[in-house]
Design an enzyme around this catalytic site. Structure first.
Site, PDB file in Angstrom:
ATOM      1  N   GLY A   1      -1.713  -0.186   0.400  1.00 16.05           N
ATOM      2  CA  GLY A   1      -0.325   0.051   1.269  1.00 16.05           C
ATOM      3  C   GLY A   1       0.011   1.132   1.618  1.00 16.05           C
ATOM      4  N   ASN A   2      -0.345   2.122   0.787  1.00 20.13           N
ATOM      5  CA  ASN A   2       0.041   3.518   1.365  1.00 20.13           C
ATOM      6  C   ASN A   2      -1.073   4.251   2.272  1.00 20.13           C
ATOM      7  OD1 ASN A   2       1.880   4.135  -0.670  1.00 20.13           O
ATOM      8  ND2 ASN A   2       0.465   4.028  -2.501  1.00 20.13           N
TER       9      ASN A   2
ATOM     10  N   LYS B   1       4.717  -2.776 -11.474  1.00 25.44           N
ATOM     11  CA  LYS B   1       4.214  -2.807 -10.019  1.00 25.44           C
ATOM     12  C   LYS B   1       5.030  -1.866  -9.252  1.00 25.44           C
ATOM     13  CE  LYS B   1       1.586  -3.371  -6.474  1.00 25.44           C
ATOM     14  NZ  LYS B   1       0.161  -2.270  -6.303  1.00 25.44           N
TER      15      LYS B   1
ATOM     16  N   LYS C   1      -7.732  -1.475  -9.789  1.00 20.47           N
ATOM     17  CA  LYS C   1      -8.833  -1.407  -8.793  1.00 20.47           C
ATOM     18  C   LYS C   1     -10.134  -1.658  -9.666  1.00 20.47           C
ATOM     19  CE  LYS C   1      -6.624   1.413  -5.386  1.00 20.47           C
ATOM     20  NZ  LYS C   1      -5.506   1.262  -5.910  1.00 20.47           N
TER      21      LYS C   1
ATOM     22  N   LYS D   1      -2.697  -5.909  -5.125  1.00 17.34           N
ATOM     23  CA  LYS D   1      -3.480  -6.573  -3.857  1.00 17.34           C
ATOM     24  C   LYS D   1      -4.892  -6.561  -4.441  1.00 17.34           C
ATOM     25  CE  LYS D   1      -5.502  -2.747  -2.112  1.00 17.34           C
ATOM     26  NZ  LYS D   1      -5.132  -1.626  -3.264  1.00 17.34           N
TER      27      LYS D   1
END
Length: 312
Positions: free
Chosen positions: A12-13, A128, A274, A212
């Site tokens: 998102g960043n 989060k 991740k 995500k």
């Protein structure tokens, strides 16, 4: 070259902090993705929404307190809004880039609900990060004023944190599979998906943000993808990150990855999910692999020239 099914997870960043900035950035963001499509791969795109959903939620909450006739917007609806406008920008940028290369391939954004367990312990431990970065002093003031839980985020500043439950299933999976099988480029599980709890025939939205990376892993499993590419701000993951003895990793076995997790080598809310998502995907089938790299290096990483490859 045999066609592969690839799930690409965008952070998102990497999409900017404002709608106008995002509209500019996605024009370059989609180029490496279209490179993969041009090679004949079936590409499914997932993305984060931490900055965007925080911005939407804060803006609407502030507006509702100013006396304007603006209703207080529930958090799941804010997630749906972020999926819609990020998808709008991404699919238009993809369409433009594909057509510029004489590739008339349809692109679709699917507003996606991701099912979570109402008993997930994450609801009791918000973790989060969402929204903008603040100094410690600003974060304390916001926490006092709004009651938000604020935490330091991987040395980058302080951010609001919300619950982040683990995805169980994707409500729109059959629709997504049909589109992918039909050769369309699909943008899905945006922002990790809108978190919902199944209750009878209903799906009830909950105040949370699914990571995500975990949502991308879940849809990659469901679609039986060959490869999961998790894109971040660095070309490779590393141990002793930011220290004089930092060591970038070309390859990670599941055994080594789990060892480094136990050592606390990967920052929570940043590299840790991740690596965890990559491990889960690779564990699901010996034929699958995952890559963690930067957007610019995606094509080179697939060819083994850079990135961190996670293998069984």
């Amino acid at each position: 070259m045999e066609s592969r099914k690839i799930v690409v997870a965008l952070g998102g960043n990497a999409l900017g902090n404002t709608p106008e900035e995002q509209k500019r950035l996605v024009k370059s963001t989609v180029k490496p993705i279209v490179d993969l499509i041009q090679r004949g791969d079936k590409v499914i795109i997932a993305h984060g929404n931490g900055p965007q959903v925080g911005m939407i939620n804060l803006a609407l909450e502030t507006a509702s307190k100013t006396g304007a006739k603006t209703p207080k917007m529930p958090f799941p609806e804010c997630g749906a809004m972020s999926q819609g406008y990020i998808g709008f920008h991404l699919q238009n940028a993809l369409r433009e880039e594909l057509l510029s290369r004489r590739m008339n391939i349809p692109v679709a954004t699917v507003i996606t609900q991701v099912i979570v367990n109402k008993q997930d312990p994450a609801f009791d431990k918000p973790s989060k990060p969402i929204g903008a970065f603040y100094s410690r002093e600003e974060a304390l003031a916001i926490s006092k004023e709004k009651g938000y839980i604020m935490k330091e985020d991987a040395g980058r500043g302080w951010r609001r944190v919300v619950p982040s439950p683990i995805p169980i299933d994707v409500a729109e999976k059959k629709t997504i599979k049909t589109l992918v099988d039909n050769g369309e480029v699909v943008i899905t599980v945006g922002g990790g998906g809108i978190p919902v709890i199944a209750k009878g025939n209903s799906l009830i939205g909950v105040s949370a943000v699914i990571d995500k990376d975990f949502a991308s892993e879940k849809i990659a499993e469901i679609l039986d993808a060959n490869l999961l590419i998790i894109l971040t701000s660095v070309d490779k993951t590393a141990i002793n990150y930011g220290k004089p003895n930092q060591a970038n990793l070309d390859m990670l076995t599941i055994k080594d990855a789990e060892k480094y997790i136990e050592q606390g080598q990967f920052a929570p809310g940043s590299m840790l999910p991740k690596v965890q998502a990559a491990i889960k995907f690779v564990k699901s089938s010996s034929k699958r692999k995952a890559i963690i790299t930067s957007l610019e290096c995606a094509a080179d990483a697939i060819e083994g020239k850079t990135g961190t490859v996670i293998v069984a």
